[in-house]
Design an enzyme around this catalytic site. Structure first.
Site, PDB file in Angstrom:
ATOM      1  N   ASP A 105      12.592 -16.216   8.391  1.00 15.30           N
ATOM      2  CA  ASP A 105      13.478 -15.131   7.993  1.00 15.30           C
ATOM      3  C   ASP A 105      14.501 -15.678   6.996  1.00 15.30           C
ATOM      4  O   ASP A 105      14.201 -15.822   5.819  1.00 15.30           O
ATOM      5  CB  ASP A 105      14.108 -14.576   9.277  1.00 15.30           C
ATOM      6  CG  ASP A 105      14.792 -13.240   9.092  1.00 15.30           C
ATOM      7  OD1 ASP A 105      14.161 -12.314   8.569  1.00 15.30           O
ATOM      8  OD2 ASP A 105      15.971 -13.129   9.467  1.00 15.30           O
ATOM      9  N   ARG A 167       6.019 -10.291  23.875  1.00 14.63           N
ATOM     10  CA  ARG A 167       5.370 -11.394  23.158  1.00 14.63           C
ATOM     11  C   ARG A 167       3.848 -11.302  23.311  1.00 14.63           C
ATOM     12  O   ARG A 167       3.100 -11.762  22.452  1.00 14.63           O
ATOM     13  CB  ARG A 167       5.833 -12.742  23.725  1.00 14.63           C
ATOM     14  CG  ARG A 167       7.302 -13.055  23.492  1.00 14.63           C
ATOM     15  CD  ARG A 167       7.574 -14.513  23.841  1.00 14.63           C
ATOM     16  NE  ARG A 167       8.985 -14.813  24.028  1.00 14.63           N
ATOM     17  CZ  ARG A 167       9.815 -15.141  23.056  1.00 14.63           C
ATOM     18  NH1 ARG A 167       9.402 -15.166  21.809  1.00 14.63           N
ATOM     19  NH2 ARG A 167      11.076 -15.419  23.316  1.00 14.63           N
TER      20      ARG A 167
HETATM   21  P1  IMP Z   1      15.674 -17.816  10.672  1.00 18.50           P
HETATM   22  O1  IMP Z   1      14.550 -18.009   9.669  1.00 18.50           O
HETATM   23  O2  IMP Z   1      16.488 -19.068  10.878  1.00 18.50           O
HETATM   24  O3  IMP Z   1      16.531 -16.643  10.329  1.00 18.50           O
HETATM   25  O4  IMP Z   1      15.109 -17.548  12.137  1.00 18.50           O
HETATM   26  C1  IMP Z   1      13.959 -16.889  12.450  1.00 18.50           C
HETATM   27  C2  IMP Z   1      13.979 -16.628  13.944  1.00 18.50           C
HETATM   28  O5  IMP Z   1      14.611 -15.373  14.216  1.00 18.50           O
HETATM   29  C3  IMP Z   1      12.585 -16.510  14.512  1.00 18.50           C
HETATM   30  O6  IMP Z   1      12.098 -17.733  15.018  1.00 18.50           O
HETATM   31  C4  IMP Z   1      12.708 -15.424  15.577  1.00 18.50           C
HETATM   32  O7  IMP Z   1      13.027 -15.998  16.842  1.00 18.50           O
HETATM   33  C5  IMP Z   1      13.870 -14.580  15.129  1.00 18.50           C
HETATM   34  N1  IMP Z   1      13.426 -13.328  14.446  1.00 18.50           N
HETATM   35  C6  IMP Z   1      13.640 -13.022  13.146  1.00 18.50           C
HETATM   36  N2  IMP Z   1      13.134 -11.806  12.851  1.00 18.50           N
HETATM   37  C7  IMP Z   1      12.559 -11.335  13.972  1.00 18.50           C
HETATM   38  C8  IMP Z   1      11.849 -10.097  14.290  1.00 18.50           C
HETATM   39  O8  IMP Z   1      11.630  -9.197  13.451  1.00 18.50           O
HETATM   40  N3  IMP Z   1      11.417  -9.976  15.576  1.00 18.50           N
HETATM   41  C9  IMP Z   1      11.617 -10.938  16.523  1.00 18.50           C
HETATM   42  N4  IMP Z   1      12.275 -12.095  16.259  1.00 18.50           N
HETATM   43  C10 IMP Z   1      12.752 -12.300  15.007  1.00 18.50           C
HETATM   44 MG    MG Z   2      13.218 -14.925  19.311  1.00 23.55          MG
END
Ligand code: IMP
Ligand code: MG
Length: 177
Positions: A105, A167
């Site tokens: 993300d 999940r």
């Molecule tokens: P980032 O890239 O550091 O923002 O983190 C990504 C993490 O956020 C993932 O490993 C998920 O645990 C959580 N996450 C982000 N978007 C979603 C979503 O749409 N559904 C469920 N979990 C999400």
């Molecule tokens: Mg999560």
């Protein structure tokens, strides 16, 4: 689990679409790592679902190892501080490591993981993500293999949770949140 939970707006990727795409990505990985042994590394818990499905489609020899992380946010909306809550069981020195992610993300989690693992001197360090939401990226991170690009909507299923639930859904669905 194939019954859709309440709060689902629509299915984004069906079980069949996921199975087909996994085969394509596994073939790309097989080609890249031909003749080598891969160590698949995943972060608990979401990525485990993708890792096991992917591993079954690979023909190169694979080992697996897991770590767990905790993210803290000092204030709402601030990028989380990440730390390792459970480390890998074994050393990755000299190994061909493929970090397997459920979703990338903002990129903060992946950047932290890559920096940490790179410091342990693997022979190579690649990234394979099930879902990629590039529209939300804040820090640039290398993604070598991706199954699907997704829109800026909250999704569940195939490892992704909503308050730790859903999940085990066989598809990926968009939540009405
Ligand atoms: P980032 O890239 O550091 O923002 O983190 C990504 C993490 O956020 C993932 O490993 C998920 O645990 C959580 N996450 C982000 N978007 C979603 C979503 O749409 N559904 C469920 N979990 C999400
Ligand atoms: Mg999560």
């Amino acid at each position: 689990m194939s019954t859709l939970p309440p709060g689902v707006e629509r299915i984004l990727f069906t079980e069949e679409q996921i199975r087909e795409r996994l085969k394509e990505v596994a073939a790309e990985i097989d080609a890249r790592y031909q003749g080598r042994t891969l160590k698949l590394v995943a972060v608990l818990k979401g990525s485990v679902f993708f890792l096991t499905a992917l591993a079954r489609e690979l023909t190169v020899p694979v080992k697996v190892d897991f770590l767990a992380i905790s993210s803290f946010s000092s204030r709402a909306g601030a990028p989380g501080v990440v730390r390792i809550a459970k480390d890998l069981d074994d050393s990755i020195e000299g190994e061909d490591v493929l970090l397997v992610e459920d979703i990338v993300d903002t990129g903060f989690t992946l950047r932290y993981l890559l920096r940490t693992l790179a410091g342990r001197k693997p022979n190579s360090l690649g990234v394979c993500t099930f879902l990629d939401r590039t529209s939300k990226r804040i820090v640039q991170v290398p993604v070598d293999f991706r199954c699907f690009e997704i829109p800026d909507r909250f999704v569940i299923g195939f490892g992704l949770d909503y308050h730790q639930l859903y999940r085990n859904l066989n598809c990926v669905a968009v939540m009405k949140v």
